[in-house]
Each structure stands twice: as structure tokens, then as C-alpha cells.
Motif scaffolding. Structure first.
Motif, PDB file in Angstrom:
ATOM      1  N   ALA A 162       0.840  -1.194   0.000  1.00 22.81           N
ATOM      2  CA  ALA A 162       0.000   0.000   0.000  1.00 22.81           C
ATOM      3  C   ALA A 162       0.881   1.252   0.000  1.00 22.81           C
ATOM      4  O   ALA A 162       1.961   1.272   0.595  1.00 22.81           O
ATOM      5  CB  ALA A 162      -0.937  -0.005   1.196  1.00 22.81           C
ATOM      6  N   ARG A 163       0.398   2.289  -0.664  1.00 21.49           N
ATOM      7  CA  ARG A 163       1.142   3.540  -0.751  1.00 21.49           C
ATOM      8  C   ARG A 163       0.299   4.696  -0.245  1.00 21.49           C
ATOM      9  O   ARG A 163      -0.923   4.730  -0.445  1.00 21.49           O
ATOM     10  CB  ARG A 163       1.568   3.821  -2.203  1.00 21.49           C
ATOM     11  N   LEU A 164       0.960   5.661   0.394  1.00 19.07           N
ATOM     12  CA  LEU A 164       0.283   6.868   0.843  1.00 19.07           C
ATOM     13  C   LEU A 164       0.112   7.798  -0.354  1.00 19.07           C
ATOM     14  O   LEU A 164       1.088   8.173  -1.005  1.00 19.07           O
ATOM     15  CB  LEU A 164       1.116   7.550   1.938  1.00 19.07           C
ATOM     16  N   TYR A 165      -1.128   8.156  -0.644  1.00 23.41           N
ATOM     17  CA  TYR A 165      -1.402   8.917  -1.865  1.00 23.41           C
ATOM     18  C   TYR A 165      -2.638   9.782  -1.650  1.00 23.41           C
ATOM     19  O   TYR A 165      -3.545   9.415  -0.899  1.00 23.41           O
ATOM     20  CB  TYR A 165      -1.636   7.962  -3.042  1.00 23.41           C
ATOM     21  N   ARG A 166      -2.661  10.915  -2.299  1.00 19.44           N
ATOM     22  CA  ARG A 166      -3.846  11.767  -2.263  1.00 19.44           C
ATOM     23  C   ARG A 166      -4.270  12.100  -3.685  1.00 19.44           C
ATOM     24  O   ARG A 166      -3.448  12.196  -4.600  1.00 19.44           O
ATOM     25  CB  ARG A 166      -3.587  13.039  -1.472  1.00 19.44           C
ATOM     26  N   LYS A 167      -5.570  12.296  -3.836  1.00 22.00           N
ATOM     27  CA  LYS A 167      -6.136  12.450  -5.172  1.00 22.00           C
ATOM     28  C   LYS A 167      -5.799  13.799  -5.788  1.00 22.00           C
ATOM     29  O   LYS A 167      -5.721  13.938  -7.002  1.00 22.00           O
ATOM     30  CB  LYS A 167      -7.648  12.265  -5.102  1.00 22.00           C
ATOM     31  N   GLY A 168      -5.633  14.817  -4.957  1.00 21.16           N
ATOM     32  CA  GLY A 168      -5.318  16.145  -5.474  1.00 21.16           C
ATOM     33  C   GLY A 168      -5.049  17.103  -4.331  1.00 21.16           C
ATOM     34  O   GLY A 168      -5.100  16.741  -3.140  1.00 21.16           O
ATOM     35  N   ASN A 169      -4.757  18.338  -4.665  1.00 25.93           N
ATOM     36  CA  ASN A 169      -4.494  19.351  -3.658  1.00 25.93           C
ATOM     37  C   ASN A 169      -5.730  19.552  -2.780  1.00 25.93           C
ATOM     38  O   ASN A 169      -6.854  19.652  -3.273  1.00 25.93           O
ATOM     39  CB  ASN A 169      -4.112  20.673  -4.323  1.00 25.93           C
ATOM     40  N   GLY A 170      -5.510  19.609  -1.484  1.00 24.37           N
ATOM     41  CA  GLY A 170      -6.613  19.792  -0.561  1.00 24.37           C
ATOM     42  C   GLY A 170      -7.316  18.515  -0.166  1.00 24.37           C
ATOM     43  O   GLY A 170      -8.235  18.548   0.665  1.00 24.37           O
ATOM     44  N   LYS A 171      -6.932  17.387  -0.766  1.00 24.92           N
ATOM     45  CA  LYS A 171      -7.536  16.096  -0.432  1.00 24.92           C
ATOM     46  C   LYS A 171      -6.689  15.386   0.626  1.00 24.92           C
ATOM     47  O   LYS A 171      -5.498  15.652   0.773  1.00 24.92           O
ATOM     48  CB  LYS A 171      -7.640  15.218  -1.679  1.00 24.92           C
ATOM     49  N   GLU A 172      -7.349  14.485   1.355  1.00 26.02           N
ATOM     50  CA  GLU A 172      -6.631  13.746   2.382  1.00 26.02           C
ATOM     51  C   GLU A 172      -5.760  12.670   1.759  1.00 26.02           C
ATOM     52  O   GLU A 172      -6.087  12.113   0.703  1.00 26.02           O
ATOM     53  CB  GLU A 172      -7.623  13.106   3.362  1.00 26.02           C
ATOM     54  N   SER A 173      -4.652  12.362   2.407  1.00 26.23           N
ATOM     55  CA  SER A 173      -3.791  11.253   1.992  1.00 26.23           C
ATOM     56  C   SER A 173      -4.286   9.985   2.654  1.00 26.23           C
ATOM     57  O   SER A 173      -4.695  10.001   3.816  1.00 26.23           O
ATOM     58  CB  SER A 173      -2.336  11.524   2.379  1.00 26.23           C
ATOM     59  N   ARG A 174      -4.227   8.871   1.928  1.00 27.75           N
ATOM     60  CA  ARG A 174      -4.668   7.597   2.491  1.00 27.75           C
ATOM     61  C   ARG A 174      -3.879   6.463   1.863  1.00 27.75           C
ATOM     62  O   ARG A 174      -3.336   6.594   0.765  1.00 27.75           O
ATOM     63  CB  ARG A 174      -6.160   7.388   2.284  1.00 27.75           C
ATOM     64  N   LEU A 175      -3.831   5.353   2.568  1.00 32.10           N
ATOM     65  CA  LEU A 175      -3.149   4.171   2.062  1.00 32.10           C
ATOM     66  C   LEU A 175      -4.043   3.497   1.035  1.00 32.10           C
ATOM     67  O   LEU A 175      -5.196   3.154   1.323  1.00 32.10           O
ATOM     68  CB  LEU A 175      -2.832   3.213   3.206  1.00 32.10           C
ATOM     69  N   CYS A 176      -3.529   3.291  -0.152  1.00 36.17           N
ATOM     70  CA  CYS A 176      -4.384   2.800  -1.225  1.00 36.17           C
ATOM     71  C   CYS A 176      -3.559   2.161  -2.334  1.00 36.17           C
ATOM     72  O   CYS A 176      -2.323   2.192  -2.326  1.00 36.17           O
ATOM     73  CB  CYS A 176      -5.218   3.945  -1.811  1.00 36.17           C
ATOM     74  N   PHE A 177      -4.282   1.561  -3.271  1.00 36.87           N
ATOM     75  CA  PHE A 177      -3.743   1.108  -4.549  1.00 36.87           C
ATOM     76  C   PHE A 177      -4.416   1.923  -5.646  1.00 36.87           C
ATOM     77  O   PHE A 177      -5.390   2.631  -5.397  1.00 36.87           O
ATOM     78  CB  PHE A 177      -4.025  -0.385  -4.767  1.00 36.87           C
ATOM     79  N   MET A 178      -3.904   1.806  -6.852  1.00 35.12           N
ATOM     80  CA  MET A 178      -4.515   2.509  -7.973  1.00 35.12           C
ATOM     81  C   MET A 178      -5.004   1.493  -8.998  1.00 35.12           C
ATOM     82  O   MET A 178      -4.240   0.662  -9.491  1.00 35.12           O
ATOM     83  CB  MET A 178      -3.511   3.470  -8.617  1.00 35.12           C
ATOM     84  N   GLY A 179      -6.320   1.556  -9.268  1.00 25.55           N
ATOM     85  CA  GLY A 179      -6.919   0.668 -10.256  1.00 25.55           C
ATOM     86  C   GLY A 179      -7.056   1.354 -11.600  1.00 25.55           C
ATOM     87  O   GLY A 179      -7.290   2.567 -11.668  1.00 25.55           O
TER      88      GLY A 179
END
Length: 378
Positions: free
Chosen positions: A203-220
Motif C-alpha cells: 500500500a502507498r500513501l497517496y492523495r487524489k489532489g491538492n486539498g484532499k486527504e492522503s490515504r493508504l491505497c492502490f490505484m486501479g
């Protein structure tokens, strides 16, 4: 005349299970196509299992049961086994007789994990789109691509420094006891270079864009043909800023229709503004793919307007506007697999297993679309 409130409990039943399923039920068409694809995968199933030991759950029945779980939003394997025990429609679809016992939920999960590790899901999706009744529904020239975030089965508390000295990552800010002790992340710098999840290292720490929260996720990722909005390819990668574009090129390499002479067919590829990057657009044109990408010309953080590689030669064509309108249908795919197939957050750990679950959900989405597309009775 009043009917008799008699109690059922006959020892024998003389009605076949197939006769209890309505002739116009959409699952009949889906089951026929699924059975054809599973028959073609028989050699793959044989190579995935040992010739010794006790017989396992038939992989064909496993896959049918997993499809039912996605179709009807069944939240767990334990509930799936419970409903499979009394629901005659489910028994018929999976291939169980009316007197056959269902499997224990733990046994089902163990057999499912073995099947997912054999990379059957990708071959199953490929078999569906290559089926003779489905192939005629697909566009061979126009496609769209997009990505989405799939939350990992890991909490932010599991995201700890890689050089953790053995204190469990709680030095500086924790209170209470136990493995779920409170944490204060304020003032800490946390990145994928210095931290990793101890629950799911992929899992990687990633956020969707500026102002969005970071979360542990994968990318589909999903590659959709534009005629009927069916998925022709997809998969899971580690979340990063370049993952969408790298996956798009990989999906094009994997699924690339040929022209009449056997060469590369000229295609169009629709995408959102995240794909408007010079290197990616140039790579598409080098592969004879026309980039129908949304123009990203907004102001950057430095106040300068971003330069785009999509010029008037592309945007002035009528097909560009069509691609930009149809490409948004790919969000319907992601919405269905998250809301109905239960993939808003994966229940698995590790990229390979999440990839298998995601790919199987894409195949399930294609299947639920087929009854209407093939003009089957509702």
C-alpha cells in the motif's frame, strides 16, 4: 374456497432445479457465456492444481460463486455460503444440486486464495471479451482509459518508519496501551520513501489532489471500448503520480486490435487532464494512437499557465468531442465495482491479490451489461 395452510416437508421433489429458474431471467444468458469461458480455461485450471491429494472445490464453481457475490453485493464469504444454502437461484447458477451441501466459509476462502494466486482472473476477463457473442459488441478503434483509488486493508496507524527501532513506531506521541494505541501525527513528515505500512507493505500513501486527504491505497486502471462501454483490460498498480500513464501504455500493449494486414491499427484514446503530459502524448502518437485527451491549461502553483501537447489538429476534429463525452462512462464502471462489488476498500492484502479481485470485478461488470446489450429478454 379457503386454501389449506398445510406444512411443507415432502421427502422427495420432482421438479428440476433448472425448471424453477424463469426462462427470461438474465442470469441464464450470463451463465451460458460464463460456462463457455470456463470450458476454455479448463487447461489453465488443471495446471494450477496438483494431481495428488483430496479434491478441492471445483474452480468453475468457485468463480461462479464469486461472480454472484459481486452481482448481488454480498458483503462476506460467510454470508455467501449462508445464502447459497437456501437460495435456489444461487444453487442453480453455481452448479449445486438441491441436495448438495455448501462449503464451509473458511474452506471456500482457502480455495479462493489458491485460485486468485494462479492469475485466473485476467484470463477470465480476456475470455469474456473474446467470446463470439461479446466480440461483436466491441469497438476496434476507439477507447478510453482512467484510474481510480482503491483503499487498502490497512490503517494509517500501520504506516510506520522503515527504520523503526522496535518500539512499534510509537515513539513520540502515543498514549494508552495495546497495538491500537492512540497516535498524534501532527508535525510529522510521512512519505513513502521513509515510511511503510506494516499491515500491507504494498500500500502507498497517496492523495487524489491538492486539498484532499492522503490515504493508504492502490490505484486501479481500466481500458474501456467506446461503443458499448465494456471493459477490455484493467489491473492494479502501486499508487504514484505516474501510475495512470504507465498503466495506460501497458494496457494498450496488452490489448491492441490488428488491422486487416496484421499490423497495428490506428486507434483513439480518450482520457482526462491527468494524461495531458508531453511524454505520454508523444508516446501515444509514436504508437499510432490519436490522443483524445482533455486539455490541461490551468495555472500552475507558480502562476504560469501549463503547456499542453493537444493542439487544434486534435481538438478541432468532431471525433474529439465524441470521445470526451463517452470517456466519462468509465466512471460508471468504477462506481459499480465500488458500490456493488464491494471494492471501495479491498479485503485483501498485497498487490497481486487486490489485482485479482479488481480484475474479477471488471469481468462481473461486463457480464451484467450483456443481457441488455445482446437483447436478451429482461
Amino acid at each position: 374456497m379457503r386454501g389449506d395452510d398445510g406444512k411443507s416437508g415432502n421427502l422427495f421433489s420432482y421438479v428440476d432445479l433448472d425448471d424453477r429458474v424463469p426462462k427470461r431471467h438474465p442470469l441464464r444468458l450470463i451463465r451460458a457465456i460464463v460456462n463457455d469461458v470456463l470450458a476454455d480455461l479448463s487447461s489453465d485450471f488443471s495446471s494450477a492444481y496438483s494431481g495428488m491429494g483430496r479434491p478441492s472445490i471445483a474452480p468453475e464453481k468457485l468463480l461462479r460463486a464469486l461472480l454472484l457475490q459481486a452481482f448481488y453485493s454480498i458483503r462476506s464469504e460467510r454470508q455467501l455460503m449462508e445464502q447459497l444454502d437456501f437460495n435456489l437461484l444461487y444453487r442453480w447458477f453455481v452448479g449445486l444440486g438441491i441436495d448438495d451441501g455448501v462449503w464451509d466459509a473458511s474452506t471456500f476462502c482457502k480455495n479462493r486464495d489458491r485460485l486468485l494466486e494462479a492469475e485466473i482472473a485476467a484470463r477470465f476477463l480476456r475470455g469474456i471479451i473474446e467470446h463470439k457473442r461479446v466480440a461483436k459488441l466491441l469497438s476496434r478503434d476507439h477507447f478510453s482509459v482512467d484510474g481510480t483509488l482503491i483503499d487498502a486493508w490497512a490503517s494509517m496507524k500501520s504506516f510506520r518508519p522503515k527504520d523503526d527501532g522496535g518500539d512499534g513506531g510509537h515513539a513520540g506521541g502515543g498514549s494508552g496501551g495495546g497495538r491500537n494505541r492512540e497516535q498524534d501525527f501532527h508535525g510529522q513528515k510521512r512519505s513513502n520513501e521513509s515510511h511503510a505500512s506494516v499491515t500491507d507493505p504494498d500500500a502507498r500513501l497517496y492523495r487524489k489532489g491538492n486539498g484532499k486527504e492522503s490515504r493508504l491505497c492502490f490505484m486501479g486502471h481500466a481500458l474501456m471500448e467506446n461503443r458499448n462501454g465494456l471493459v477490455v483490460g484493467g489491473g492494479i498498480t502501486l499508487a504514484s503520480g505516474t501510475a495512470e500513464r504507465e498503466a495506460a501504455l501497458a494496457l494498450l500493449n496488452e490489448y491492441r486490435p490488428s488491422d486487416a494486414a496484421g499490423g497495428e491499427r490506428r486507434l483513439t484514446l480518450g482520457g482526462d487532464k491527468g494524461y495531458d503530459v508531453a511524454d505520454f502524448v508523444d508516446e501515444l502518437r509514436a504508437r499510432k494512437v490519436t490522443p483524445h485527451i482533455a486539455v490541461q491549461d490551468h495555472l500552475s502553483k507558480t502562476g504560469k499557465r501549463r503547456k499542453t501537447r493537444i493542439d487544434g489538429r486534435t481538438t478541432g476534429h468532431s471525433g474529439y468531442l465524441v470521445s470526451q463525452r463517452i470517456r466519462k462512462r468509465i466512471e460508471e464502471i468504477f462506481g459499480w465495482i465500488k458500490a456493488s462489488a464491494g471494492l471501495r476498500q479491498s479485503k485483501f492484502r498485497g498487490r497481486a491479490r487486490v489485482d485479482a479481485q479488481f480484475t474479477l470485478a471488471l469481468a462481473a461488470f461486463n457480464l451484467i451489461r450483456l443481457p441488455k446489450l445482446l437483447e436478451a429478454p429482461p
